[in-house]
Structures are given as C-alpha cells and as structure tokens.
Scaffold this motif. Structure first.
Motif, PDB file in Angstrom:
ATOM      1  N   ARG A  33       0.769  -1.210   0.051  1.00  0.00           N
ATOM      2  CA  ARG A  33       0.014   0.137  -0.114  1.00  0.00           C
ATOM      3  C   ARG A  33       0.631   1.368  -0.007  1.00  0.00           C
ATOM      4  N   GLU A  34       1.936   1.300   0.868  1.00  0.00           N
ATOM      5  CA  GLU A  34       2.829   2.306   0.868  1.00  0.00           C
ATOM      6  C   GLU A  34       3.387   2.554  -0.376  1.00  0.00           C
ATOM      7  N   ALA A  35       3.684   1.611  -1.227  1.00  0.00           N
ATOM      8  CA  ALA A  35       4.465   1.655  -2.690  1.00  0.00           C
ATOM      9  C   ALA A  35       3.543   2.418  -3.566  1.00  0.00           C
ATOM     10  N   LEU A  36       2.271   2.197  -3.405  1.00  0.00           N
ATOM     11  CA  LEU A  36       1.389   2.591  -4.591  1.00  0.00           C
ATOM     12  C   LEU A  36       1.054   3.715  -4.059  1.00  0.00           C
ATOM     13  N   ILE A  37       0.837   4.167  -2.724  1.00  0.00           N
ATOM     14  CA  ILE A  37       0.536   5.655  -2.272  1.00  0.00           C
ATOM     15  C   ILE A  37       1.710   6.469  -2.654  1.00  0.00           C
ATOM     16  N   ASN A  38       2.956   6.269  -2.318  1.00  0.00           N
ATOM     17  CA  ASN A  38       4.158   7.132  -2.613  1.00  0.00           C
ATOM     18  C   ASN A  38       4.161   6.935  -4.063  1.00  0.00           C
ATOM     19  N   ALA A  39       4.078   6.268  -4.720  1.00  0.00           N
ATOM     20  CA  ALA A  39       3.925   6.427  -6.459  1.00  0.00           C
ATOM     21  C   ALA A  39       3.017   7.461  -6.868  1.00  0.00           C
ATOM     22  N   ALA A  40       1.821   7.332  -6.448  1.00  0.00           N
ATOM     23  CA  ALA A  40       0.946   8.427  -6.716  1.00  0.00           C
ATOM     24  C   ALA A  40       0.975   9.839  -6.260  1.00  0.00           C
ATOM     25  N   ARG A  41       1.936   9.959  -5.140  1.00  0.00           N
ATOM     26  CA  ARG A  41       1.978  11.296  -4.481  1.00  0.00           C
ATOM     27  C   ARG A  41       3.091  11.979  -5.330  1.00  0.00           C
ATOM     28  N   ARG A  42       4.061  10.954  -5.892  1.00  0.00           N
ATOM     29  CA  ARG A  42       5.167  11.777  -6.578  1.00  0.00           C
ATOM     30  C   ARG A  42       4.867  11.907  -8.076  1.00  0.00           C
ATOM     31  N   GLY A  43       3.511  11.822  -8.414  1.00  0.00           N
ATOM     32  CA  GLY A  43       3.129  12.222  -9.731  1.00  0.00           C
ATOM     33  C   GLY A  43       2.843  10.952 -10.660  1.00  0.00           C
ATOM     34  N   VAL A  44       3.112   9.646 -10.323  1.00  0.00           N
ATOM     35  CA  VAL A  44       3.041   8.417 -11.229  1.00  0.00           C
ATOM     36  C   VAL A  44       1.451   8.714 -11.199  1.00  0.00           C
TER      37      VAL A  44
END
Length: 405
Positions: free
Chosen positions: A259-270
C-alpha cells in the motif's frame, strides 16, 4: 533469508494469451506436437466445455507414448469424474493431487498453503505461465454459467526460461513423491524415492539463435527460499515507476508495504490505475479489499471495478515497458501462503499490448470508484467489511504473519 529476485534474461519469444479462448487452443496445439513429455500444474482442472479439450489432448499424448505428468491442487480441483479417471489411467497419465484436503477441510491452518501455480512445459521447447486455470471462460464451478468470459491472461514463452519452468515443476514433483513415500514407508522410503527421482538429463534443444529477444524472468513464491520474491518484484518496479502503474488483480488486499509503495508512487506524480474485482465471488476477498480503498483514493489512485464477469487477472504494466503476468494475487493467501509463479518481462511491445487491453477494460468495462461514493457506502457494507478484515487478520495471526498489515 529470502532468495534474491532472479535476474532478467534475454533471448525469449513471448505471446500474450487472453482467456481460455486463446490459451486452450495454444495449449492443445503444443501438447499435440509433444514427442517426449508434458508437465502441467494447475489450481483448478475442470472437465466442462472447452476445458475438456485440454484433457483430451493430454490423453492423446499419453496414448502415443509421451510422458504426461499432471499436478492439481487438492482444494481447487474437485474429485475427478470416474469416466475420466478410467480413461486417463488407462492412457498412462501420471496424475498427482497436491495437499488433498482432509476431513476438516480448510479449517486447519496447515491446509491453507495451496498450489496456485498455472504452468505447463512441453518437451522443454515451449512453456506457459499465467493466471488461467483449466476452466472454461464461461463456466464457474460455484456460480454456474457466466454472462461474459472472465478476464484473465497467460503467456506462451520459448527461450531459456523454459528449462527453468521445467526444473521448478520437477522439484515439486520430487517433493510430492518423497512425502508420499514418507507417509508409506518412513524416512528410508522417502530417501529411496528422492534417489530414484533425481533429475533426468535435460531434453535436447535447438541451438540458441543470435536474436536478442525479450528479457524475462520466472519469479516463484513458495515457503522455502522464495517466500517474498513476487511481492518484492512488484514493489521494486512500483518504486522505480516514473509515469504510470496499471495493475489488474482479482483479489486485492495488499499489505502495508505494498500500500505504501502505491501511495508513494501516486504522490510523486505517477498515474496509478487499479482494475479490481467488481462482482461478488468470495466473501473474504470481496469485503476485505474495500476498506483499503480509502487511503488509496485520497492519495490520487484511480480505482475501477470490473463487472461484466469475474476478473481473474493477476497482471501489471509499469511505464509501458515492464510487465508481469502470473498466478499471484495481491492478497495474503498468494503473497504469504500459496505456491505461485509469475513471469516478469521487460519488452515494450509485449507491455504495450497488455497495457492496451487493460486500458480498454478500464475505459469500457470498469466502473470508476469515486472518493465521495466510497465515503457514502451503506452501513451494512461497512459492517461486512469489518467482519471480513477481522477474520483475515485473525487468520494471519494464527499463521504468524501479523506484520503483513
């Protein structure tokens, strides 16, 4: 200590197969061309409609002297019909059942570790890996006829990985024979069985060509050396994503790190797009997934629920060049307990073909989940979600996997 993720190797030819409508004909063609051996592993082997075509191909191969070895899961596959049992036994098909379910069914934790891989190797010439069971697209053993084909994928591969797939299947076959011998004759019987089933010499193969081909790796999940490889492969690819992550997964209950990997990706603009199960199939997987949506939606993840039929895919495409196709769901059963097999692929042509099919499903067959809609879901649904999560957490605690959350 977990085994490292295997490196990608070049020299492969890959073909994406969608559903049993494409997978079964390719499988039957390969089996009908077999001269020496066929290895098949599947969670479900059904005998209804088009799936019977695959079983007939196995019978034909055995009757012409090909060594045919089949392993099915003891929970996923029901008892074999008597008529088929007689035919396959007479033909000489060597049939094994992985972890037959005992008198208490799946109520005992030891029975939760299932064989969920879907693999086939023919003559060490061609291999298949994916999420598709030997089960007709329009038939479900629990729900009957389906309104539309289930969405699922497999890959046909030639190249260096074929030998690795065969070796993985051989290792499981040897262990199963050793455990059977241990039950019958104790330790001495098991050692004798292991000595008698040492790997045969690899089958002769054509000399490799100079063509570079696609880069790919076989990534396994088991309870020995490969306990976290599939999840780590996902997380590594998501962590490196620069523009887009698309995941289609049938049973989506990711742990904290995923979950953290997906959330971090979205937050960096992915751009992160999830295509998930929209039809009720199993209580636990359906309701335990939904409480996770909230944090993902708040981070900007696009969630779409597939509802024309059952979603059974376990695939992903990242940045239009990295892809995975296999048997592993993103849930505790697949990532912590079951034996799974995925192909990880770096090939722009293959990835773009899979990406196009997934984006079509998202746009034409998926229902978008809006944050406001999610926040207003009924109290009864929230209660069922809570029950499912509590039961799943309890099961993980019993298995000693509390850190998953």
């Amino acid at each position: 200590m977990p085994h490292r993720i295997p490196p990608l190797r070049a020299g492969h030819s890959l073909q994406l197969l969608e559903g049993s409508a494409e997978y079964f004909p390719a499988l039957v063609t390969a089996i009908d061309a077999a001269r020496q051996e066929v290895w098949l592993e599947t969670y479900i082997l059904d005998f209804t409609a088009a799936s019977a075509e695959v079983v007939w191909a196995l019978e034909r191969a055995a009757r012409r002297g090909v060594s045919v070895r089949v392993v099915v899961d003891g929970f996923g596959s029901g008892p074999m019909p008597a008529a088929w049992r007689e035919r396959l036994l007479e033909a000489g098909v060597d049939w094994r059942v992985f972890a037959p379910v005992g008198r208490f069914g799946v109520l005992t934790p030891s029975s939760w570790r299932r064989l969920h891989r879907k693999l086939c190797v023919v003559d060490e010439r061609v291999a298949f890996c994916g999420g598709i069971n030997i089960l007709d697209d329009l038939h479900d053993p629990n729900h009957g006829p389906l309104p539309a084909p289930r969405l699922d994928f497999a890959v046909q591969v030639t190249g260096p990985l074929v030998a690795q797939v065969r070796a993985a299947m051989l290792r499981l076959w040897q262990r199963m024979r050793a455990f059977e011998a241990l039950r019958r004759g104790g330790l001495s019987g098991a050692l004798t069985s292991l000595r008698a089933s040492r790997p045969a010499e690899p089958l002769p193969r054509a000399a490799p060509t100079a063509r570079q081909g696609s880069r790919a790796a076989l990534v396994l999940r088991d309870n020995f050396r490969h306990r976290t490889n599939i999840e780590r492969a996902y997380r590594r690819a998501i962590g490196r994503a620069r523009s887009e992550v698309i995941i289609a997964n049938a049973y989506f209950v990711p742990g904290r790190k995923m979950r953290e990997a997906l959330i971090n990706a979205a937050r960096r603009g992915v751009r992160v797009v999830l295509l998930l199960q929209g039809r009720y199939e199993y209580f636990m997987q359906y309701y335990a997934a939904r409480p996770i949506y909230g944090a993902l939606l708040r981070a900007g993840v696009d969630i779409h629920e597939y509802s024309p039929s059952f979603l059974h895919a376990k695939v992903a495409v990242i940045d239009g060049r990295w892809a995975t196709v296999g048997s592993s769901n993103i849930d505790p059963l697949s990532l912590l307990l079951a034996r799974e097999a995925n192909l990880v692929i770096e090939d722009a042509g293959f990835a773009q073909a899979l990406r196009a099919r997934l984006l079509h499903a998202v746009a034409q067959e998926g229902e978008p989940m809006e944050a406001e809609q999610y926040a207003q879901r009924p109290l009864r649904q929230r209660l069922l979600e809570r029950i499912a999560q509590v039961v799943m957490r309890l099961a993980l605690t019993i298995e000693g996997k509390r850190t998953y959350w």
